[in-house]
Design an enzyme around this catalytic site. Structure first.
Site, PDB file in Angstrom:
ATOM      1  N   VAL A 157       0.818  -1.213   0.000  1.00  0.00           N
ATOM      2  CA  VAL A 157       0.000   0.000   0.000  1.00  0.00           C
ATOM      3  C   VAL A 157       0.853   1.264   0.000  1.00  0.00           C
ATOM      4  O   VAL A 157       0.340   2.363   0.170  1.00  0.00           O
ATOM      5  CB  VAL A 157      -0.959   0.031   1.214  1.00  0.00           C
ATOM      6  CG1 VAL A 157      -1.949  -1.112   1.124  1.00  0.00           C
ATOM      7  CG2 VAL A 157      -0.193  -0.006   2.527  1.00  0.00           C
ATOM      8  N   GLU A 158       2.166   1.119  -0.168  1.00  0.00           N
ATOM      9  CA  GLU A 158       3.022   2.303  -0.251  1.00  0.00           C
ATOM     10  C   GLU A 158       3.724   2.325  -1.603  1.00  0.00           C
ATOM     11  O   GLU A 158       3.118   2.564  -2.618  1.00  0.00           O
ATOM     12  CB  GLU A 158       3.964   2.351   0.946  1.00  0.00           C
ATOM     13  CG  GLU A 158       3.150   2.471   2.242  1.00  0.00           C
ATOM     14  CD  GLU A 158       4.000   2.656   3.472  1.00  0.00           C
ATOM     15  OE1 GLU A 158       4.886   3.518   3.473  1.00  0.00           O
ATOM     16  OE2 GLU A 158       3.785   1.920   4.444  1.00  0.00           O
TER      17      GLU A 158
END
Lengths: 420, 420
Positions: free
Chosen positions: A132-133
């Site tokens: 998610v980064e």
């Protein structure tokens, strides 16, 4: 650099107006001011290494889609964060906790809200491969992006060449060197000389009356029991790296007002440090964050759902101290907290070394969740081995959803109005 | 500033080694070198306005999710673009065309690939409200984000206060002023003194033998028929704003090799300028892009699907000139094109004015495609009125898909490994 006791003293200046101020109105909440860069500088933090680290910090090309850099979520042009409740990474995905500020992060004795990294260098490893980064499938893939840029390889050689006695990009551009350089840059992100610092260093006029009142209320309510030390982030007696200060949050969850806050701001959605240690005693334990520059890091709390600093003061007073502060106290404390805003140092905008005439981001980088679809089993294992940071067993469902998203996004993207 | 004929001359220097170079090996492809900032500077481009424009250019908080700034897709730390095939905006959505470089964009006589904006200021209006870029529902919503920051309002007052004779944020922070300031900053993004410029200005040694050979091939193949003038982007005789140079691409689509390229790189997926004018004669017409710094803007073509500069040279020779260049010619021309890389000026990293203790990005900014779900009819009308830039009539389906995505993303986000 300021060490030891630095009791507030009357400033000795020639300004006659100030000469009458013989005593400080109140004692400051800590006995030290803001240590400088010298305090956290490490041997080997050369200019060349810092410059390399800065380039890597600002380089979105190291992310899966070429759009997310360290600076995306920890924006040094802002308060060192992203102004968002929780961070947004590749493909518009969001994480579960609020991005902490990178400013003064070199002074922290542990990293991440749950303290799962001891040092800045350790911390920097995570986001590169977090789904998610920055979303790279693994560290080697990220390093290969760096190795593809001749300018980078030359810089790694300049900084680390003597150490490894090799000019092979594989030996030079390693994960260890990469996060070492990023950490060296991050250590330079220090904001000295806040109004509070000036006050502690002897300028009794540096704080307004309201800020002084707020400082008193800050002490009286007990905020300092956690937010102590020059960083207002807990113990500060030359602690070891990895020795963060943690506090259960919320502590007084049974307080009816706190119950409301827990509900409204999702304060107990995340297990906190227990997610790392797997120890029930660590449930809802979070690292005490710095209050330096806190006025610039809204929204607040680990969930990032508290919209204003005033509301954050209320939540903390209620849930951590079981107190009911008056409106005036809240306003005063908020005013005091703004005195912790330091001076952001001027920086030259870095230039990213560019490859000549070659595409760095693969054309298929937008195929969403590729790695999950390809290796569902492996991913599940990894999540489990990592100590329950995610929810295992959801992988097939996730893949199906991912496929739906990929298709839907393609469709929607196609039907939408274009503006480039 | 360089105007009119600047014929290449032998450099008069004291270096004895150079004294023998009496004649230039080949004539350069244009008779002018790179004009400087003075050429495009406008009255009123004050330091304060440029600074304000730079802050706005770098401010991701003006986008729906707080993550996309002008700089995201037009990264001045890189070649002024995003290293991607096509731009990625809010929620990981991608647009249909490759982001053009912002470097030297002040010299262009029209903006966007399809020339739908005459000026830099007009151009800057689009991405703020484009669904696949910054994604704000309308300009007022974006301006309200700016107005919420006292520091911004003060700066607008400093720059535009005399003009509007008001200190009301509604009068000061207007769309007109916002894009005016951004354009003023963009005009400063000029890269002078490339090897090519040095050559044209008389330094016969500024280009390598291969680059000189490439320059000759560039002329012989006819690349200059479009890529002429000091920007290598077409006519350059003090044209009016809005008078871009367009060329059909591909021109020789029936060339068998070009047919393959069209297939492989989706060259005819987009109607080009016809999407703006609705005129069949403008089908597949595209603005001739600058070749300045082209080695730093991979991948190539309006679709961004051509991965290397060499391949781009092949595609252009085949599809635009109906030629079959030899490998050597391609390599030489590519080498010549790298001589168009100028000097990127040093810039101070800007600081974004911050609101004190207040969240700028609404907590629900991650609810995807909100505006479409709320106002389906209106959006459809808008798309139609805008001249067919999108596909009308898909709104309900889009809303359903959007809802699916929002739900799925929330689920996936929840199940994935966290690293913040």
């Amino acid at each position: 650099m300021v060490e030891g006791d630095v009791a507030p003293q009357v400033q000795e200046d020639d300004d006659e107006e100030d000469d009458e101020t013989e005593e400080l109105p109140v004692e400051p909440p800590t006995e030290e001011s803001h240590p400088g860069y010298e305090y956290i500088q490490q041997e080997g933090d050369t200019e060349a290494k810092i410059e390399l680290g800065e380039q890597l910090y600002f380089d979105p090309r190291i992310s899966e889609t070429g759009t997310i850099s360290c600076n995306t979520c920890h924006n040094v042009m802002e308060g060192g964060d992203d102004s968002r409740p929780t961070a947004m990474g590749v493909h518009g995905q969001t994480g579960p906790v609020n991005s902490p500020t990178v400013w003064n992060s070199g002074f922290h004795h542990t990293q991440f809200w749950d303290g799962r990294a001891d040092t800045l260098a350790d911390q920097a490893e995570g986001p590169i491969v977090a789904d998610v980064e920055m979303g790279m499938p693994d560290h080697e893939a990220a390093l290969d992006r760096v190795r593809a840029v001749d300018g980078y390889v030359e810089q790694y050689e300049e900084v680390y060449g003597d150490e490894v006695e090799s000019d092979d990009p594989e030996d030079l551009v390693t994960l260890e060197h990469t996060v070492d350089a990023i950490a060296a840059y991050e250590r330079t992100l220090v904001t000295p000389n806040s109004s509070y610092d000036q006050y502690v260093e002897g300028d009794a006029d540096a704080l307004t009356e309201q800020q002084l009142d707020g400082m008193e209320s800050f002490q009286e309510l007990g905020c300092q029991s956690c937010h102590s030390g020059p960083m207002f982030s807990g113990q500060w007696d030359d602690p070891e790296s990895g020795e963060g200060v943690y506090q259960r949050h919320p502590t007084f969850e049974d307080n009816p007002q706190c119950e409301e806050y827990v509900e409204e701001y999702d304060l107990m959605e995340n297990p906190g440090r227990a997610g790392v240690t797997d120890d029930e005693a660590d449930e809802y334990m979070y690292k005490v964050p710095t209050l330096r520059n806190v006025e610039h890091t809204a929204p607040y709390m680990h969930t990032g759902e508290v919209p204003t600093l005033e509301e954050a003061v209320r939540v903390m007073a209620t849930c951590q101290l079981d107190e009911e502060p008056s409106d005036e106290e809240v306003e005063d404390i908020t005013a005091f907290l703004t005195s912790l805003t330091g001076e952001y140092p001027e920086q030259e905008m870095t230039r990213l070394p560019a490859p000549s005439g070659e595409s760095m981001i693969p054309a298929d980088a937008d195929a969403e969740f590729e790695d999950i679809e390809e290796e569902p089993e492996e991913d599940t294992d990894q999540v489990e081995a990592d100590g329950g940071d995610g929810i295992p067993g959801m992988t097939i469902a996730t893949a199906v959803i991912a496929l739906a998203i990929a298709t839907a996004t393609a469709l929607v993207g196609y039907t939408r109005r274009l503006d480039e």
